[in-house]
Design an enzyme around this catalytic site. Structure first.
Site, mmCIF file in Angstrom:
data_model
loop_
_atom_site.group_PDB
_atom_site.id
_atom_site.type_symbol
_atom_site.label_atom_id
_atom_site.label_comp_id
_atom_site.label_asym_id
_atom_site.label_seq_id
_atom_site.Cartn_x
_atom_site.Cartn_y
_atom_site.Cartn_z
ATOM 1 N N ILE A 160 2.247 46.313 91.708
ATOM 2 C CA ILE A 160 1.482 45.084 91.300
ATOM 3 C C ILE A 160 1.644 44.100 92.558
ATOM 4 C CG2 ILE A 160 1.366 43.049 89.923
ATOM 5 C CD1 ILE A 160 1.691 44.881 87.627
ATOM 6 N N TYR A 214 14.437 43.783 79.073
ATOM 7 C CA TYR A 214 13.103 43.523 79.752
ATOM 8 C C TYR A 214 12.522 42.336 78.635
ATOM 9 C CZ TYR A 214 9.098 44.674 82.077
ATOM 10 O OH TYR A 214 7.814 44.696 83.169
ATOM 11 N N THR A 245 13.044 47.516 85.309
ATOM 12 C CA THR A 245 13.450 47.715 84.047
ATOM 13 C C THR A 245 14.520 48.707 84.090
ATOM 14 O OG1 THR A 245 12.039 50.009 84.359
ATOM 15 C CG2 THR A 245 10.973 48.100 83.488
ATOM 16 N N GLN A 262 9.320 45.713 72.757
ATOM 17 C CA GLN A 262 8.968 47.274 73.119
ATOM 18 C C GLN A 262 10.309 47.859 72.590
ATOM 19 O OE1 GLN A 262 6.477 49.302 73.775
ATOM 20 N NE2 GLN A 262 7.904 50.920 73.822
ATOM 21 N N TYR A 298 0.196 47.898 80.237
ATOM 22 C CA TYR A 298 0.741 49.142 81.296
ATOM 23 C C TYR A 298 -0.344 49.401 82.558
ATOM 24 C CZ TYR A 298 4.010 49.745 77.699
ATOM 25 O OH TYR A 298 5.462 49.687 77.069
HETATM 26 N N1 CAA Z 1 8.771 53.368 67.865
HETATM 27 C C1 CAA Z 1 9.689 53.854 66.905
HETATM 28 N N2 CAA Z 1 10.326 54.974 67.380
HETATM 29 C C2 CAA Z 1 10.457 55.244 68.425
HETATM 30 C C3 CAA Z 1 9.704 54.686 69.650
HETATM 31 C C4 CAA Z 1 8.827 53.769 69.179
HETATM 32 N N3 CAA Z 1 8.180 52.867 69.903
HETATM 33 N N4 CAA Z 1 9.999 55.217 70.679
HETATM 34 C C5 CAA Z 1 10.768 56.178 70.513
HETATM 35 N N5 CAA Z 1 11.272 56.238 69.318
HETATM 36 C C6 CAA Z 1 12.138 57.215 68.538
HETATM 37 C C7 CAA Z 1 11.902 58.607 69.113
HETATM 38 O O1 CAA Z 1 10.888 59.320 68.498
HETATM 39 C C8 CAA Z 1 13.032 59.161 68.863
HETATM 40 O O2 CAA Z 1 13.098 59.599 67.421
HETATM 41 P P1 CAA Z 1 13.983 60.937 66.962
HETATM 42 O O3 CAA Z 1 15.542 60.565 67.178
HETATM 43 O O4 CAA Z 1 13.868 60.853 65.456
HETATM 44 O O5 CAA Z 1 13.290 62.131 67.320
HETATM 45 C C9 CAA Z 1 14.030 58.109 69.253
HETATM 46 O O6 CAA Z 1 13.306 56.677 68.953
HETATM 47 C C10 CAA Z 1 14.711 58.382 70.505
HETATM 48 O O7 CAA Z 1 15.627 57.224 70.306
HETATM 49 P P2 CAA Z 1 16.926 57.181 71.253
HETATM 50 O O8 CAA Z 1 17.820 56.114 70.962
HETATM 51 O O9 CAA Z 1 17.560 58.497 71.317
HETATM 52 O O10 CAA Z 1 16.101 57.003 72.600
HETATM 53 P P3 CAA Z 1 16.168 57.504 74.160
HETATM 54 O O11 CAA Z 1 17.516 57.311 74.543
HETATM 55 O O12 CAA Z 1 15.601 58.775 73.995
HETATM 56 O O13 CAA Z 1 15.166 56.758 74.878
HETATM 57 C C11 CAA Z 1 13.469 55.253 75.509
HETATM 58 C C12 CAA Z 1 14.058 56.260 74.333
HETATM 59 C C13 CAA Z 1 14.183 55.066 76.641
HETATM 60 C C14 CAA Z 1 13.153 53.834 74.733
HETATM 61 C C15 CAA Z 1 12.065 55.913 75.688
HETATM 62 O O14 CAA Z 1 11.539 56.354 74.621
HETATM 63 C C16 CAA Z 1 11.118 55.258 76.595
HETATM 64 O O15 CAA Z 1 11.300 55.232 77.934
HETATM 65 N N6 CAA Z 1 10.260 54.482 76.194
HETATM 66 C C17 CAA Z 1 9.300 53.545 76.874
HETATM 67 C C18 CAA Z 1 9.640 52.454 77.010
HETATM 68 C C19 CAA Z 1 8.391 51.656 77.742
HETATM 69 O O16 CAA Z 1 7.631 51.316 77.203
HETATM 70 N N7 CAA Z 1 8.875 50.979 78.772
HETATM 71 C C20 CAA Z 1 7.837 50.323 79.497
HETATM 72 C C21 CAA Z 1 8.194 50.455 81.038
HETATM 73 S S1 CAA Z 1 6.843 49.804 81.922
HETATM 74 C C22 CAA Z 1 7.190 48.226 81.951
HETATM 75 O O17 CAA Z 1 7.879 47.751 81.594
HETATM 76 C C23 CAA Z 1 5.863 47.540 82.818
HETATM 77 C C24 CAA Z 1 5.126 46.703 81.783
HETATM 78 O O18 CAA Z 1 5.620 45.448 81.770
HETATM 79 C C25 CAA Z 1 4.398 46.931 80.596
#
Ligand code: CAA
Length: 246
Positions: free
Chosen positions: A15, A152, A91, A146, A184
């Site tokens: 960005i 963050y 992040t 999130q 996003y």
């Molecule tokens: N809601 C509910 N459950 C969720 C979820 C959500 N949004 N996301 C993941 N889960 C669940 C999974 O389904 C999984 O469930 P099961 O164990 O039952 O299969 C569980 O959570 C995984 O949890 P963990 O604690 O084991 O998580 P992890 O260590 O595997 O990591 C994470 C998870 C790092 C959060 C990964 O899901 C991730 O990267 N998520 C995206 C986060 C995101 O959106 N970041 C934005 C980056 S971009 C940015 O920040 C720019 C901006 O300003 C928009």
């Protein structure tokens, strides 16, 4: 249009590069900071080949002393900063029960404490000259939270608290302070989210796609115009309809 000096922190990122490009094309003198000189020099040369002249100065937004030196260097090279875009951000995504103190601190330092470190050395000059534009790049996740981003989301929400206080304190001095909250956007930061998670996120965006960096830059540039002098303390959400809170 009056030519201004514009500092975009983290200007070499996804960005950030788009904001630098947009402001430079509008005729402003644009500057960004760097920690990695070699990488930034390659980026600066590529921008120059594209007709975009950018000044680069060393500066770590997490370090108040480094920021003071950075602002002094900009003052020396280009004059006082008129437009500041607090854009540098990182992040360290993980669920909170696994988050380390370092992951918390790195994100809060780079996204939120940096706003103090960079804005503090420019605000007095802006007040003296009775003109300034300050724009924070926050995030949709500072508005809605999130999963995996307690650090963050806290920092990004804090940026808006900073905006609305600074806006009140400086309105009488011709300084506007606003926040842009991107959703996003197709940058390395978003592409680092695991593909299956990202696909689920895109499915929640009514417009049906990730944003483009230029779509954020356009809004930032709007806030910096003369005509936007009555807009202060605002938060503009740009997220393809992903979050439509007030
Ligand atoms: N809601 C509910 N459950 C969720 C979820 C959500 N949004 N996301 C993941 N889960 C669940 C999974 O389904 C999984 O469930 P099961 O164990 O039952 O299969 C569980 O959570 C995984 O949890 P963990 O604690 O084991 O998580 P992890 O260590 O595997 O990591 C994470 C998870 C790092 C959060 C990964 O899901 C991730 O990267 N998520 C995206 C986060 C995101 O959106 N970041 C934005 C980056 S971009 C940015 O920040 C720019 C901006 O300003 C928009």
């Amino acid at each position: 249009m009056t030519q201004r000096t514009a500092l975009v922190t983290g200007g070499t990122g996804g960005i950030g590069t788009a904001i630098v490009r947009y402001l430079a094309k509008q005729g402003h003198k644009v500057v960004t900071n760097y920690r990695d000189e070699e990488k930034t020099e390659a980026w600066r040369k590529a921008m120059a080949q594209d007709g975009i002249e950018v000044t680069t100065v060393p500066g770590d937004v997490c370090d108040p002393g480094s920021c003071q030196s950075m602002i002094d260097a900009i003052h020396h090279k280009l004059g006082p900063v008129d437009i500041l875009v607090n854009n540098a951000g990182i992040t360290r995504d993980t669920t909170f029960h696994k988050m380390t103190y370092q992951q918390w601190m790195d994100v809060v330092n780079t996204n939120l404490n940096a706003c103090f470190n960079v804005t503090r050395p420019v605000i007095e000059d802006m007040r003296t000259r009775k003109w300034g534009r300050i724009v924070q790049i926050s995030s949709i996740n500072g508005q809605k939270g999130q999963y995996g981003q307690a650090n963050y989301a806290a920092a990004k929400a804090g940026m808006h608290g900073f905006t609305i206080s600074l806006a009140q304190e400086n309105a009488r001095f011709g300084i506007t302070v606003n926040t842009v909250s991107p959703g996003y956007v197709a940058t390395d930061m978003v592409m680092a989210v695991p593909e299956e998670v990202r696909e689920k996120i895109v499915a929640q965006i009514p417009v049906g796609r990730l944003g483009k960096p230029e779509e954020i830059a356009h809004a930032v540039a709007f806030f910096t115009t003369e005509e936007a002098s009555w807009i202060t303390g605002a938060n503009l959400a740009i997220n393809g309809g992903h979050y439509m809170g007030w």
